[in-house]
Design an enzyme around this catalytic site. Sequence first.
Site, PDB file in Angstrom:
ATOM      1  N   ASP A  12       3.775   4.942  10.095  1.00 14.71           N
ATOM      2  CA  ASP A  12       3.208   4.242   8.945  1.00 14.71           C
ATOM      3  C   ASP A  12       3.501   5.106   7.695  1.00 14.71           C
ATOM      4  O   ASP A  12       3.797   6.301   7.822  1.00 14.71           O
ATOM      5  CB  ASP A  12       1.696   4.099   9.163  1.00 14.71           C
ATOM      6  CG  ASP A  12       0.961   3.632   7.925  1.00 14.71           C
ATOM      7  OD1 ASP A  12       1.381   2.615   7.343  1.00 14.71           O
ATOM      8  OD2 ASP A  12      -0.043   4.285   7.556  1.00 14.71           O
ATOM      9  N   ASP A  14       1.676   4.693   4.037  1.00 13.72           N
ATOM     10  CA  ASP A  14       0.501   5.009   3.212  1.00 13.72           C
ATOM     11  C   ASP A  14      -0.593   5.680   4.039  1.00 13.72           C
ATOM     12  O   ASP A  14      -1.093   5.114   5.009  1.00 13.72           O
ATOM     13  CB  ASP A  14      -0.061   3.737   2.581  1.00 13.72           C
ATOM     14  CG  ASP A  14       0.772   3.273   1.402  1.00 13.72           C
ATOM     15  OD1 ASP A  14       1.233   4.137   0.642  1.00 13.72           O
ATOM     16  OD2 ASP A  14       0.956   2.060   1.253  1.00 13.72           O
TER      17      ASP A  14
HETATM   18 MG   LIG Z   1      -1.757   3.568   6.439  1.00 14.25          MG
END
Ligand SMILES: [Mg+2]
Length: 238
Positions: A12, A14
């Site tokens: 991932d 962010d």
């Molecule tokens: Mg995230």
Amino acid sequence: MPAQPLEAVIFDVDGTLFDSERDGHRVAFNLAFTAMGLPDRWDVATYGRLVKITGGVQRLTRWFEASGHSVADAGRLAIETHRRKTTFIQDIVASGAIQPRKGAPELVHAIRAAGVPVHVATTGTRAWVEPLLASAFGGCFDVVMTGTEVADLKPSPLVYREVLLRAGCDPARTVAIEDSANGLISATGAGLRCILARNDYTREDATAGAIIVTDELYGPEVRTWFEHRLTMPGRSCG
Ligand SMILES: [Mg+2]
């Protein structure tokens, strides 16, 4: 019995590869509100609640609806505010203000040095995801799927399924690394094991289904887990 070697690792963006929410996206949303002449502002605590809603347009739409705008007005305002926010976050990325999360460069390097490919599954927008990844990781990532390409955002498993399809890797020999419950649900929904490395915004998130729950992206537990599964001699990250 030794653990089976890994075929790939999917990250991932962010909150996992980057500390990008509080001092990146939040700031860009506030700049967009100002540019639109709107009175709305998101402080750190407010953004901490809103960050549970994946997708910038969706986050803004819910905010405007809750602020008393009609559904039609909220949707229109959200799209225009998000368009401006995307420009501001591109500027913030270019300024170098968003730094990788502690341990992220070392973890990515260790995986790549063992000859195992790394991929990205994010529901962020490609216009800022690509320069952000390039700023800290160069061309390390093989397959990068973003919210610009997939119709359903996390917690839908769609973005992970797309990465698996394009990379041609076996989910049973691949692991995802996430920071949030939405990401964890998305990854496990695609049949992946998931390491959950929570941060300040996600410390209270649900953890069901994670193989490791930690506050450190590359702490002792994660380090040991990878050491047992990164066995191939290999290439280093260019
Ligand atoms: Mg995230």
